[in-house]
Design an enzyme around this catalytic site. Structure first.
Site, short mmCIF file in Angstrom:
data_model
loop_
_atom_site.label_atom_id
_atom_site.label_comp_id
_atom_site.label_asym_id
_atom_site.label_seq_id
_atom_site.Cartn_x
_atom_site.Cartn_y
_atom_site.Cartn_z
N ASP A 16 0.86 -1.19 0.00
CA ASP A 16 0.00 0.00 0.00
C ASP A 16 0.89 1.24 0.00
O ASP A 16 1.74 1.40 0.88
CB ASP A 16 -0.86 -0.04 1.27
CG ASP A 16 -2.14 0.77 1.11
OD1 ASP A 16 -3.16 0.37 1.67
OD2 ASP A 16 -2.08 1.83 0.44
N ASP A 111 -3.20 2.60 -5.94
CA ASP A 111 -2.10 2.69 -4.97
C ASP A 111 -1.95 1.47 -4.08
O ASP A 111 -1.28 1.56 -3.05
CB ASP A 111 -2.28 3.95 -4.11
CG ASP A 111 -3.45 3.84 -3.17
OD1 ASP A 111 -4.34 3.03 -3.43
OD2 ASP A 111 -3.47 4.57 -2.16
N GLU A 112 -2.53 0.37 -4.43
CA GLU A 112 -2.32 -0.82 -3.62
C GLU A 112 -2.39 -2.08 -4.46
O GLU A 112 -3.03 -2.10 -5.51
CB GLU A 112 -3.32 -0.91 -2.48
CG GLU A 112 -4.73 -1.06 -2.94
CD GLU A 112 -5.69 -1.23 -1.76
OE1 GLU A 112 -5.58 -2.23 -1.05
OE2 GLU A 112 -6.53 -0.35 -1.58
#
Length: 420
Positions: A16, A111-112
């Site tokens: 993350d 974003d992860e």
DNA sequence: TCTGGGGTCCTAGGACCC
DNA sequence: TCTGGGGTCCTAGGACCC
């Protein structure tokens, strides 16, 4: 996966990125580093925070907070609209780094990501060593920090990365999942939001450990299928469709949608219908880009009092053509809109997506093929000169043509001053 | 505090078919 | 003719995630 094979214990990473949008902004403007930064829009605007710097979080600003509230908590903050194209670019860079560590990478959002590192010990060393290397490599290639959660399931790995923030690593060894989760608030479990948390609190359940002690039967009666998934989560087991499937398998999108909240509520029918047509064009365009066809069209309306409704219609066959989708969304709008009521948000989505054209379309043939080719040409012109360069007015699609031209170049968000 | 935009999944009822 | 049940599709709404 069946047969004589023994189910091996998996090693799942959840990576993350820390304050992703803010961190990307800092790469382009280092003067932002260490400042109180809010990404998502300007102070007075309608909208919510999509990312806050750690300095801003000290003032209670967090994502999903209304911008106006953020401005009250933090009048001195730097408010940025953000750069979605940059975030996408850096998301690809992140993906590239992750692929160096495992072929099985699943980007869960910009974003992860989840990685399956099962069986990579000989190559990458034990999990913590691999995580350390990943951290370093990520920083070197992208300039960004991330947090890494490692566990035997996606669910626990995700909880771990959350606990590891910022810029940390947390590994829960096989067998220790339930003990790790037990002292955490139920809210930390992915899938437990405000509503479920409140329901659980009313039952006196506050910690994951409380949840783990309950009978499955009790949870099933109270929460249905959800309850069973919850019971599994409390034990540290992946549960529900949310965590299904192999990591890294490519999946087609299930729906495509665009919506807009106006700067100011409006009941101007022409303006509403033009906005809807623009949104529908965007949706249709994305269908063509992804070579998909849709059968179900859904309209979304939100009135000034925030009541929200959706209306959908399933077409007899799939399409990716502007005029067919616009006709459908406009019809839905005319049926659904309480005439005169002020509208805050309008949106359109498509679902029942298919890679193939409907049978009828193939037979109907040429006319649609010509339309499709023409639209592809329009897409290319828009790529070059921008969305605003071409609008399809009458003509295209004959009697399916759009009939509202009062504001042909007006884009959502650029609303004329309200009249009285 | 006045609440974005893009998604996924789940539920539940009614229609329709077998 | 009455009754029931299961499966699938469609629609509407809602919880949740980033």
């Amino acid at each position: 996966m069946r047969g004589d094979c023994v189910q091996t214990v998996k090693t799942i990473f959840h990576v993350d990125m820390d304050a992703f949008f803010v961190s990307v902004e800092e790469l382009f403007d280092p003067s932002l580093i260490g400042k109180v930064v809010v990404v998502g829009g300007q102070k007075g605007e309608r909208g919510v925070v999509s990312a806050a710097s750690y300095e801003a979080r000290k003032f209670g600003v967090h994502s999903a907070l209304p911008l106006r509230t953020a401005a009250q908590l933090c009048p001195h903050a730097i408010f940025l609209n953000g750069h979605p194209d940059r975030y996408r670019e850096y998301s690809h860079k992140v993906h590239g780094v992750l692929k160096e560590f495992s072929p099985q990478v699943e980007m869960a959002s910009v974003d992860e990501a989840y990685l399956d590192l099962t069986g990579t010990e000989r190559l990458l060393g034990p999990p913590l060593a691999a995580a350390h290397a990943l951290h370093e490599r990520m920083k070197a290639v992208t300039g960004l920090n991330c947090s890494v959660g490692i566990a035997t399931s996606k669910m626990v790995a995700k909880v771990c990365s959350d606990q590891a923030k910022p810029n940390g690593v947390l590994w829960i060894q096989p067998g220790l999942e339930a003990r790790f989760l037990a002292p955490l608030d139920v809210r930390r479990l992915p899938g437990v939001g405000k509503v479920t948390e409140e329901k659980l609190h009313q039952l006196g359940i506050r910690k994951v450990g409380d949840l783990a002690k309950l009978e499955e039967d009790f949870l099933r009666k109270r929460f249905g299928q959800w309850g069973l998934a919850l019971a599994g989560k409390a034990q540290g087991v992946d549960a529900g469709a949310w965590f299904d499937g192999e990591i890294g398998g490519h999946e087609d999108p299930k729906s495509i949608s665009h919506e807009i909240t106006f700067g100011e509520d409006t009941n101007d029918q022409a303006y509403l219908e033009t906005s809807l047509a623009r949104l529908t064009e965007k949706v249709a365009r994305r269908l063509r880009e992804q070579e998909l066809h849709a059968r179900t069209v859904t309209l979304k309306l939100r009135y000034s009092d925030f009541t929200t409704l959706t209306r959908s219609h399933t077409l007899p066959r799939t399409t990716q053509l502007d005029h067919e989708l616009i006709a459908a969304s406009r019809k839905l709008f005319r049926q659904a809109w309480r005439s005169g009521a002020r509208v805050r948000l309008i949106g359109v989505g498509v679902a029942s997506l298919d890679e193939n054209e409907g049978q009828l379309a193939l037979i109907e043939g040429e006319k649609n093929e010509r339309a499709r080719r023409a639209l592809s040409a329009v897409d290319k012109i828009r790529d070059k000169f921008g969305e605003k360069s071409v609008h399809l007015a009458a003509g295209m699609g004959g009697d399916h043509a759009e009939r509202v031209h009062e504001n042909p170049v007006g884009l959502p968000g650029k609303m004329p001053k309200k009249k009285g």
